[in-house]
Design a protein around this motif. Structure first.
Motif, mmCIF file in Angstrom:
data_model
loop_
_atom_site.group_PDB
_atom_site.id
_atom_site.type_symbol
_atom_site.label_atom_id
_atom_site.label_comp_id
_atom_site.label_asym_id
_atom_site.label_seq_id
_atom_site.Cartn_x
_atom_site.Cartn_y
_atom_site.Cartn_z
ATOM 1 N N GLY A 11 9.525 -2.174 -2.026
ATOM 2 C CA GLY A 11 10.514 -2.383 -0.981
ATOM 3 C C GLY A 11 10.081 -1.848 0.365
ATOM 4 N N GLN A 12 9.201 -0.864 0.360
ATOM 5 C CA GLN A 12 8.723 -0.311 1.624
ATOM 6 C C GLN A 12 7.692 -1.221 2.295
ATOM 7 O OE1 GLN A 12 8.195 3.935 2.021
ATOM 8 N NE2 GLN A 12 8.991 4.272 -0.056
ATOM 9 N N TRP A 13 7.243 -2.217 1.578
ATOM 10 C CA TRP A 13 6.397 -3.262 2.159
ATOM 11 C C TRP A 13 7.229 -4.511 2.450
ATOM 12 C CZ3 TRP A 13 4.137 0.228 -1.194
ATOM 13 C CH2 TRP A 13 2.841 0.676 -0.915
ATOM 14 N N PHE A 14 7.746 -5.125 1.393
ATOM 15 C CA PHE A 14 8.378 -6.435 1.531
ATOM 16 C C PHE A 14 9.820 -6.360 2.012
ATOM 17 C CE2 PHE A 14 5.224 -7.553 -1.996
ATOM 18 C CZ PHE A 14 4.262 -7.933 -1.082
ATOM 19 N N GLY A 15 10.435 -5.193 1.918
ATOM 20 C CA GLY A 15 11.801 -5.040 2.416
ATOM 21 C C GLY A 15 11.862 -4.399 3.784
ATOM 22 N N ALA A 16 10.711 -4.153 4.370
ATOM 23 C CA ALA A 16 10.670 -3.476 5.666
ATOM 24 C C ALA A 16 11.127 -4.409 6.787
ATOM 25 C CB ALA A 16 9.252 -2.980 5.950
ATOM 26 N N GLY A 21 7.238 -5.326 8.274
ATOM 27 C CA GLY A 21 7.763 -6.276 7.299
ATOM 28 C C GLY A 21 7.269 -7.681 7.565
ATOM 29 N N PHE A 22 7.220 -8.063 8.848
ATOM 30 C CA PHE A 22 6.696 -9.369 9.239
ATOM 31 C C PHE A 22 5.269 -9.545 8.724
ATOM 32 C CE2 PHE A 22 6.903 -12.917 12.338
ATOM 33 C CZ PHE A 22 5.571 -13.291 12.352
ATOM 34 N N ILE A 23 4.433 -8.522 8.956
ATOM 35 C CA ILE A 23 3.027 -8.591 8.535
ATOM 36 C C ILE A 23 2.924 -8.724 7.015
ATOM 37 C CG2 ILE A 23 0.901 -7.233 8.347
ATOM 38 C CD1 ILE A 23 1.564 -6.089 11.142
ATOM 39 N N HIS A 24 3.612 -7.855 6.296
ATOM 40 C CA HIS A 24 3.464 -7.827 4.837
ATOM 41 C C HIS A 24 3.925 -9.137 4.193
ATOM 42 C CE1 HIS A 24 2.329 -3.741 5.223
ATOM 43 N NE2 HIS A 24 3.542 -3.231 5.402
ATOM 44 N N ARG A 25 5.041 -9.701 4.676
ATOM 45 C CA ARG A 25 5.568 -10.921 4.056
ATOM 46 C C ARG A 25 4.827 -12.163 4.520
ATOM 47 N NH1 ARG A 25 10.255 -7.994 5.384
ATOM 48 N NH2 ARG A 25 10.401 -9.183 7.331
ATOM 49 N N LEU A 102 -14.771 2.946 -11.854
ATOM 50 C CA LEU A 102 -13.676 2.019 -12.139
ATOM 51 C C LEU A 102 -12.341 2.746 -12.063
ATOM 52 C CD1 LEU A 102 -12.187 -0.477 -13.243
ATOM 53 C CD2 LEU A 102 -12.975 0.170 -15.538
ATOM 54 N N ALA A 103 -12.273 3.936 -12.667
ATOM 55 C CA ALA A 103 -11.027 4.696 -12.646
ATOM 56 C C ALA A 103 -10.613 5.031 -11.225
ATOM 57 C CB ALA A 103 -11.193 5.975 -13.469
ATOM 58 N N MET A 104 -11.573 5.412 -10.393
ATOM 59 C CA MET A 104 -11.275 5.744 -9.003
ATOM 60 C C MET A 104 -10.802 4.504 -8.247
ATOM 61 S SD MET A 104 -13.798 7.249 -6.023
ATOM 62 C CE MET A 104 -14.245 8.727 -6.907
ATOM 63 N N GLU A 105 -11.511 3.395 -8.455
ATOM 64 C CA GLU A 105 -11.139 2.158 -7.766
ATOM 65 C C GLU A 105 -9.737 1.713 -8.162
ATOM 66 O OE1 GLU A 105 -12.675 -2.459 -7.414
ATOM 67 O OE2 GLU A 105 -12.573 -1.435 -9.331
ATOM 68 N N LEU A 106 -9.428 1.735 -9.450
ATOM 69 C CA LEU A 106 -8.119 1.299 -9.922
ATOM 70 C C LEU A 106 -7.022 2.200 -9.359
ATOM 71 C CD1 LEU A 106 -5.714 1.572 -12.283
ATOM 72 C CD2 LEU A 106 -6.525 -0.689 -11.622
ATOM 73 N N GLU A 107 -7.250 3.517 -9.421
ATOM 74 C CA GLU A 107 -6.258 4.462 -8.897
ATOM 75 C C GLU A 107 -5.942 4.175 -7.438
ATOM 76 O OE1 GLU A 107 -5.841 9.235 -7.822
ATOM 77 O OE2 GLU A 107 -7.398 8.577 -9.210
ATOM 78 N N GLU A 108 -6.977 4.018 -6.619
ATOM 79 C CA GLU A 108 -6.758 3.819 -5.197
ATOM 80 C C GLU A 108 -6.148 2.445 -4.904
ATOM 81 O OE1 GLU A 108 -6.921 6.293 -3.269
ATOM 82 O OE2 GLU A 108 -7.962 7.647 -4.642
ATOM 83 N N SER A 109 -6.549 1.422 -5.656
ATOM 84 C CA SER A 109 -6.004 0.083 -5.445
ATOM 85 C C SER A 109 -4.514 0.035 -5.756
ATOM 86 C CB SER A 109 -6.744 -0.947 -6.315
ATOM 87 O OG SER A 109 -8.074 -1.092 -5.903
ATOM 88 N N VAL A 110 -4.125 0.668 -6.853
ATOM 89 C CA VAL A 110 -2.711 0.659 -7.242
ATOM 90 C C VAL A 110 -1.874 1.431 -6.234
ATOM 91 C CG1 VAL A 110 -1.072 1.468 -8.988
ATOM 92 C CG2 VAL A 110 -3.167 0.304 -9.693
ATOM 93 N N ARG A 111 -2.347 2.614 -5.836
ATOM 94 C CA ARG A 111 -1.550 3.436 -4.914
ATOM 95 C C ARG A 111 -1.437 2.779 -3.545
ATOM 96 N NH1 ARG A 111 -4.401 7.718 -5.137
ATOM 97 N NH2 ARG A 111 -3.293 8.672 -6.876
ATOM 98 N N ALA A 112 -2.470 2.065 -3.110
ATOM 99 C CA ALA A 112 -2.499 1.522 -1.755
ATOM 100 C C ALA A 112 -1.699 0.241 -1.597
ATOM 101 C CB ALA A 112 -3.952 1.273 -1.342
ATOM 102 N N ASN A 113 -1.275 -0.355 -2.707
ATOM 103 C CA ASN A 113 -0.627 -1.661 -2.634
ATOM 104 C C ASN A 113 0.833 -1.608 -3.077
ATOM 105 O OD1 ASN A 113 -2.587 -3.896 -1.842
ATOM 106 N ND2 ASN A 113 -3.825 -2.712 -3.281
ATOM 107 N N PRO A 114 1.612 -2.647 -2.730
ATOM 108 C CA PRO A 114 3.056 -2.655 -3.010
ATOM 109 C C PRO A 114 3.368 -2.979 -4.471
ATOM 110 C CG PRO A 114 2.446 -4.688 -1.915
ATOM 111 C CD PRO A 114 1.207 -3.827 -1.925
#
Length: 575
Positions: A11-16, A21-25, A102-114
């Motif tokens: 919601g902090q991405w797509f509900g902004a 909010g304009f950018i994310h959607r 792989l573990a580092m990449e997955l952790e950062e990818s999940v946290r950085a995205n909505p």
């Protein structure tokens, strides 16, 4: 688990409102999403380790489509994204060098995205623990779906198992008992469908272990990759992850000490790979769950081996699936399990395995009449040669070698031994203890699967197929032999293995869990004074970072600064 719907990260991405909010959607709309997918519904990330360079995982994009159906049905928005793929057959020097990446990449990818929840699609050996380690450090609602094993391999009317026959047939060819043409014929028939190794190697072991941990849906581990029921399970997984988000069932609520105890006991019952030890230790470290190397011995002392699968037995994963799979094993050893542990299904272990039956007692035996007795799984050895421990898979070893004293024949590099192994004049006897060192986490670097070193040709020609082999390396889960592995501390950091010289006596006594270097303490002090650490293996990049920060095998071989987690807090704005 929460009984009320928690606020969603997405919601902090797509509900902004406003510019962000304009950018994310707006940019997401170029994929053709309808207006209402941004209405506040749960956003589910589908992390896929699909790659044509990882044959075991080459079908995972198809599996992702089934997960998406379930997510859409349950009112979520599925978004598939790639994660680093680690393919055992091709990657050099070893996929274990990259598990933590792989573990580092997955952790950062999940946290950085909505993302509000994640489904992890894995298969080949290191993709399963790598994904789970990264997800554990974020701690969102998470469900794993492994890709499933291949169908049984076939060769001249017989079933053959991936990996296991590679070691066996190539040794037969070295001994002159099998031709190159025979091996080529077997090669064509071994991997004849989509999926990962169908022996109880590391891929199958980790699939079963993650089901026992409770992060896979019941029955998901063993169903063949090409079986329509796997896609039905993936569909169900898509539905379930949406419910997990709504219930706020985070990974830390599933991966408890109870879960790890169940996984360790199931690993013993299935005759699982020694690699499960290092992976479970690393996963537990991401969550702060107390788990030690000793647990893999003490928790399994009363657990017999029930599953008759290669490399310790005769059957393969396809047979295991038809016999009842992990639920049948867990039902059989229920008195030894934490039955009230709640899994990603939302139900307890007791509920998950209610009604589970075994349909083939040749494949899955009973607790009363097991395939092999208690103590046949992984044991932990300690002593002057391995102060921090070493592991041995008893079911893969030769009984007469479980108590053994013999002179060491030492090699500093696996490449040097491979050349020497074919020397008909190699000074070796059946009593010799082969020692290969500098193959641990830091020394190789990366902790490769070279611990089941080939037998000397001279002994093979005489009909001798096993001997004691000791290393700071790992062994393929499809391998076999009296191979003592994961010796810690490793040679490259100055462990006692670095001080062994050819001719030194080494004593192994599995019954007393001991591994001793029979050399006078005064002599060892002199040798240590003369020992010098090897030069750095790299001066840049990931390999340098890895070699400077990797922990020892008894601590899971994670990077020291990756132990624990950083949670799922939404990062600062990007625009």
């Amino acid at each position: 688990m929460s009984t009320t719907n928690p606020p969603l990260r997405s919601g902090q991405w797509f509900g902004a409102e406003g510019r962000n909010g304009f950018i994310h959607r707006s940019w997401m709309r170029n994929q053709g999403f309808a207006d209402d997918v941004f209405d506040g519904r749960p956003v589910i990330g589908i992390a896929t380790t699909w790659s044509e360079l990882t044959p075991c995982n080459a079908h995972l994009r198809d599996l992702a489509e089934s997960v998406k159906r379930g997510v859409w049905e349950s009112g979520g928005l599925p978004l598939e994204f790639p994660a680093m793929s680690l393919g055992e057959p091709l990657m050099r020097p070893t996929t274990m060098l990259y598990r933590n990446l792989l573990a580092m990449e997955l952790e950062e990818s999940v946290r950085a995205n909505p993302l509000d929840g994640v489904v992890l699609l894995s298969g080949c050996d290191k993709t399963t623990p790598g994904l789970l380690m990264g997800a554990a450090s974020v701690d969102l609602p998470t469900l794993m779906m492994t890709g499933g094993p291949m169908l049984n391999g076939k060769f001249r009317g017989q079933d053959i198992g991936s990996g296991t026959v590679v070691w066996r047939f190539t040794e037969e060819m070295r001994a002159g008992r099998m031709s190159a043409a025979d091996c080529a014929e077997a090669e064509v028939g071994m991997s004849r469908s989509r999926g990962h190794c169908m022996t109880m190697g590391t891929a199958s072991t980790m699939a079963c272990v993650t089901e026992a941990l409770g992060v896979q849906l019941p029955g998901a581990a063993a169903v063949p990759a090409v079986d329509s029921r796997r896609y039905a399970l993936a569909h169900a997984a898509g539905r379930r992850i949406v419910a997990m988000v709504q219930q706020d069932q985070r990974l830390s609520t599933v991966l408890t000490r109870q879960a790890f105890e169940n996984a360790i006991r199931v690993n013993a019952a299935i005759g699982g790979s020694t690699n499960a030890v290092v992976h479970l230790l690393a996963i537990a470290g991401r969550l702060g769950v107390p788990l030690s190397l000793e647990d893999f011995d003490t928790l399994t002392a009363d657990v017999p081996m029930l599953v008759n699968l290669m490399p310790s037995g005769a059957y393969l994963m396809e047979d295991f699936a038809y016999a009842g799979g992990v639920p049948a094993v867990m039902a059989e050893i229920a008195p030894l399990l934490n039955m009230d542990h709640v899994t990603v299904s939302g139900r307890s272990v007791a509920d998950n395995i209610t009604g589970a039956q075994c349909w083939n007692r040749e494949v899955i035996s009973t607790l009363a009449e097991p395939f092999q007795p208690a103590g046949s799984g992984t044991v932990v050895l300690r002593g002057s040669l391995a102060p921090s421990g070493a592991v041995l898979k008893v079911s893969a070893a030769s009984a007469q070698l479980l108590t053994h004293t013999g002179p060491a024949l030492v090699f500093d590099r696996i490449e040097d031994y491979v050349v020497a192994a074919d020397d008909p004049d190699l000074d070796v006897t059946p009593d010799t203890v082969l020692v290969v060192r500098n193959a641990g986490p830091r020394g190789y670097p990366g902790f490769p699967e070279v611990g089941n070193v080939p037998m000397p040709r001279r002994l093979l020609a005489a009909g001798i197929t096993d001997m004691v082999r000791i290393s700071d390396a790992r062994m393929s889960g499809t391998g076999y032999g009296t191979c003592i592995l994961h010796v810690a501390p490793e040679a490259a950091v100055g462990g006692p293995l670095a001080l062994v010289r050819t001719g030194d006596l080494i004593r192994v006594d599995v019954s007393s869990r001991s591994l001793e270097l029979l050399v006078d303490d005064t002599e060892l002090v002199q040798r240590r004074a003369a020992w010098r650490p090897p030069p750095p293996v790299a001066d840049r990049g990931w390999v340098r970072l890895y070699s400077e920060h990797v922990l020892q095998a008894d601590q899971g071989a994670d990077l020291d600064f990756l132990v624990g987690g950083s949670g799922s807090a939404v990062p600062r704005h990007s625009h």
